[in-house]
Design a protein around this motif. Structure first.
Motif, PDB file in Angstrom:
ATOM      1  N   TYR A  81       0.798  -1.230   0.000  1.00 11.84           N
ATOM      2  CA  TYR A  81       0.000   0.000   0.000  1.00 11.84           C
ATOM      3  C   TYR A  81       0.834   1.286   0.000  1.00 11.84           C
ATOM      4  CZ  TYR A  81      -3.620  -3.362   1.199  1.00 11.84           C
ATOM      5  OH  TYR A  81      -4.481  -4.444   1.167  1.00 11.84           O
ATOM      6  N   ASP A  82       2.049   1.237   0.561  1.00 10.38           N
ATOM      7  CA  ASP A  82       2.910   2.412   0.705  1.00 10.38           C
ATOM      8  C   ASP A  82       3.293   2.934  -0.674  1.00 10.38           C
ATOM      9  OD1 ASP A  82       6.182   2.948   2.281  1.00 10.38           O
ATOM     10  OD2 ASP A  82       4.929   4.232   1.023  1.00 10.38           O
ATOM     11  N   GLY A  83       2.567   3.950  -1.097  1.00 12.15           N
ATOM     12  CA  GLY A  83       2.766   4.531  -2.428  1.00 12.15           C
ATOM     13  C   GLY A  83       1.636   4.157  -3.369  1.00 12.15           C
ATOM     14  N   SER A  90       4.408  -0.834   8.737  1.00 13.04           N
ATOM     15  CA  SER A  90       4.684  -0.428   7.356  1.00 13.04           C
ATOM     16  C   SER A  90       6.154  -0.737   7.048  1.00 13.04           C
ATOM     17  CB  SER A  90       4.393   1.065   7.182  1.00 13.04           C
ATOM     18  OG  SER A  90       4.595   1.455   5.844  1.00 13.04           O
ATOM     19  N   HIS A  91       6.518  -0.542   5.776  1.00  6.29           N
ATOM     20  CA  HIS A  91       7.861  -0.947   5.317  1.00  6.29           C
ATOM     21  C   HIS A  91       8.084  -2.409   5.677  1.00  6.29           C
ATOM     22  CE1 HIS A  91       9.750   3.299   4.695  1.00  6.29           C
ATOM     23  NE2 HIS A  91       8.658   3.082   3.994  1.00  6.29           N
ATOM     24  N   SER A  92       7.004  -3.180   5.445  1.00  9.39           N
ATOM     25  CA  SER A  92       6.966  -4.608   5.801  1.00  9.39           C
ATOM     26  C   SER A  92       5.812  -5.253   5.049  1.00  9.39           C
ATOM     27  CB  SER A  92       6.715  -4.749   7.305  1.00  9.39           C
ATOM     28  OG  SER A  92       6.120  -6.011   7.592  1.00  9.39           O
ATOM     29  N   THR A 133       3.090  12.544  11.359  1.00  9.86           N
ATOM     30  CA  THR A 133       3.625  11.275  10.882  1.00  9.86           C
ATOM     31  C   THR A 133       5.140  11.237  11.052  1.00  9.86           C
ATOM     32  OG1 THR A 133       3.915   9.773   8.997  1.00  9.86           O
ATOM     33  CG2 THR A 133       3.749  12.113   8.478  1.00  9.86           C
ATOM     34  N   GLY A 134       5.659  10.069  11.332  1.00 14.07           N
ATOM     35  CA  GLY A 134       7.107   9.885  11.395  1.00 14.07           C
ATOM     36  C   GLY A 134       7.667   9.502  10.041  1.00 14.07           C
ATOM     37  N   ALA A 135       6.780   9.268   9.069  1.00 14.05           N
ATOM     38  CA  ALA A 135       7.238   8.842   7.741  1.00 14.05           C
ATOM     39  C   ALA A 135       7.383  10.058   6.830  1.00 14.05           C
ATOM     40  CB  ALA A 135       6.229   7.864   7.126  1.00 14.05           C
TER      41      ALA A 135
HETATM   42  O1  HGY Z   1      11.434   6.787   4.873  1.00 23.33           O
HETATM   43  C1  HGY Z   1      10.322   7.280   4.842  1.00 23.33           C
HETATM   44  O2  HGY Z   1       9.838   7.775   5.840  1.00 23.33           O
HETATM   45  C2  HGY Z   1       9.506   7.265   3.575  1.00 23.33           C
HETATM   46  O3  HGY Z   1       8.772   6.085   3.556  1.00 23.33           O
HETATM   47  N1  HGY Z   1      10.339   7.367   2.401  1.00 23.33           N
END
Ligand code: HGY
Ligand code: MN
Ligand code: MN
Ligand code: MN
Length: 402
Positions: free
Chosen positions: A90-92, A375-377, A348-350
């Motif tokens: 989903y990220d993107g 996320s990132h997973s 958000t931290g992202a």
């Molecule tokens: O790293 C980040 O926070 C983004 O997903 N690029």
């Protein structure tokens, strides 16, 4: 909600579900101008042209799909299709598919925009190939020196300039694209939430209020390469030992700074043999905090804690990228939240491309609930119900803005 599903909305996520699967890490690995990214670019172009949008790739590899003639004051909605190694579905892509679906819904309803509109897919948002996050939006907005960017290399030693040629671009043209910036009247990014904010609120959607300051540093430790069996423990200058102490120091420094986050997600031993004491070890640090000052203070604390001399090694810390904390336009965020019936605002931290554009054009973000909070997973997730709520929200906002 059923009529939304009737339109086959979010079918795009299914269409790309098999593209760029990472069989080793799980999830997806889709990196700039390689394999899956090229397939996704072709998929996006075909999907956009099916809606009658005019597709063009700008000098920095970002893809614009125009509904109507390109022009100033455009409402631009987008995100990215590239991923981290082993990233989620989903990220993107959720932002890109939702933008296409919102346009499809408006067209199906016979809506005619009164100003230009584009769906935008940024290049290299994750920085997974060339190491700098949001590279496409940084180049477009001039937030990175173009010469320095051209010299960035991937793990195979290919420079961004060389990769741009292979992608059919002129590397000399990489960099600030004022015409493109001048076209953007407002930029909207819908994104799966990468945390627990919406779970804890029990809400499907939120607007973004801010983004943590975040940067990337390369920690390098140099020792003496040697034989794993013939070298006594007391005769070693092993950079892996120095790196191990550094990684513990990263955690200690971040825990000592309320709200800070620091991660070492990538480490490389040189030369990388099982029976070889490394001559060097490189570890990449991702550090983030509420403010620029706090984030940099955490990195300074980590640097001070490096115990390289302990292992008889030397250590260097090199900054590779930096993004100052972002405060989104509160008035715009409040206006959009109101149009959507009063949804909450979340930090958000992202990092996001919207965070890069926010200092140059009116920008807002919409978050869609992620029930796992991960996320990132491969564990990243969003329900169809919440994703449809996101498309409907974009539809509502575009009717308001167009
Ligand atoms: O790293 C980040 O926070 C983004 O997903 N690029
Ligand atoms: Mn990401
Ligand atoms: Mn993202
Ligand atoms: Mn983003």
């Amino acid at each position: 909600m059923p009529d939304l599903v009737a339109h086959g909305l979010l079918a795009g996520l299914d269409e790309i579900a098999g593209t760029g699967r990472d069989l080793r890490a799980g999830g997806y690995s889709r990196h700039l101008w390689q394999g899956a990214d090229l397939e996704l670019r072709a998929w996006f172009t075909e999907r956009a042209e099916r809606l009658g949008l005019a597709v063009e790739v700008d000098r920095n590899g970002n893809t614009w799909a125009w509904w109507g003639a390109p022009g100033p004051g455009a409402v631009v909605v987008g995100s990215h299709l590239d991923s981290v190694p082993g990233g989620g579905a989903y990220d993107g892509p959720l932002g890109v598919v939702s933008a296409l679906d919102a346009v499809a819904r408006l067209q199906a309803a016979g809506f005619v925009p009164t100003r230009p509109c584009a769906v935008l897919v940024f290049a290299e948002e994750e920085g997974s190939r060339f190491g700098v996050a949001c590279l496409g939006s940084r180049l477009l907005s001039g937030a990175i020196d173009a010469d320095a960017a051209r010299r960035l290399t991937d793990r195979a030693g290919i420079t961004l300039a060389e990769a741009a040629v292979t992608a059919g671009l002129d590397p000399a043209h990489l960099g600030r694209d004022q015409d493109a910036i001048d076209r953007i009247g407002i930029f909207l990014e819908l994104h799966v939430e990468q945390g627990r904010g919406l779970i804890d609120l029990g809400e499907p959607l939120a607007v973004a209020s801010s983004i943590l300051a975040h940067g990337r540093w390369r920690l390098s430790f140099t020792g003496q390469g040697n034989h794993a069996g013939a070298t006594l423990m007391t005769d070693r200058r092993d950079p892996m030992v120095a790196a191990a102490h550094a990684i513990v120091a990263v955690q200690q420094a971040a825990l000592a700074s309320p709200g800070a986050r620091a991660t070492v997600g990538r480490i490389e031993a040189v030369p990388g043999g099982t029976n070889v004491i490394p001559s060097a070890v490189h570890a990449w640090l991702d550090a983030r905090a509420e403010t620029d000052v706090q984030a940099r203070a955490v990195v300074a604390d980590i640097t001070a804690r490096l115990q390289a001399p302990h292992a008889g090694c030397s250590a260097t810390v090199v900054e590779e990228s930096w993004t100052s904390t972002v405060a989104f336009d509160a008035e715009l965020a409040a206006r959009l939240a109101l149009v959507l019936g009063g949804i909450p605002a979340l930090p958000t931290g992202a990092g996001h491309d919207a965070g890069v554009l926010a200092s140059r054009v009116p920008t807002a973000m919409l978050f869609v609930r992620n029930p796992t909070g991960i996320s990132h997973s491969p564990d990243e997730f969003a329900t169809l119900e919440d994703c449809l709520a996101g498309v409907e929200a974009l539809d509502t906002l575009l009717r308001e803005l167009l």
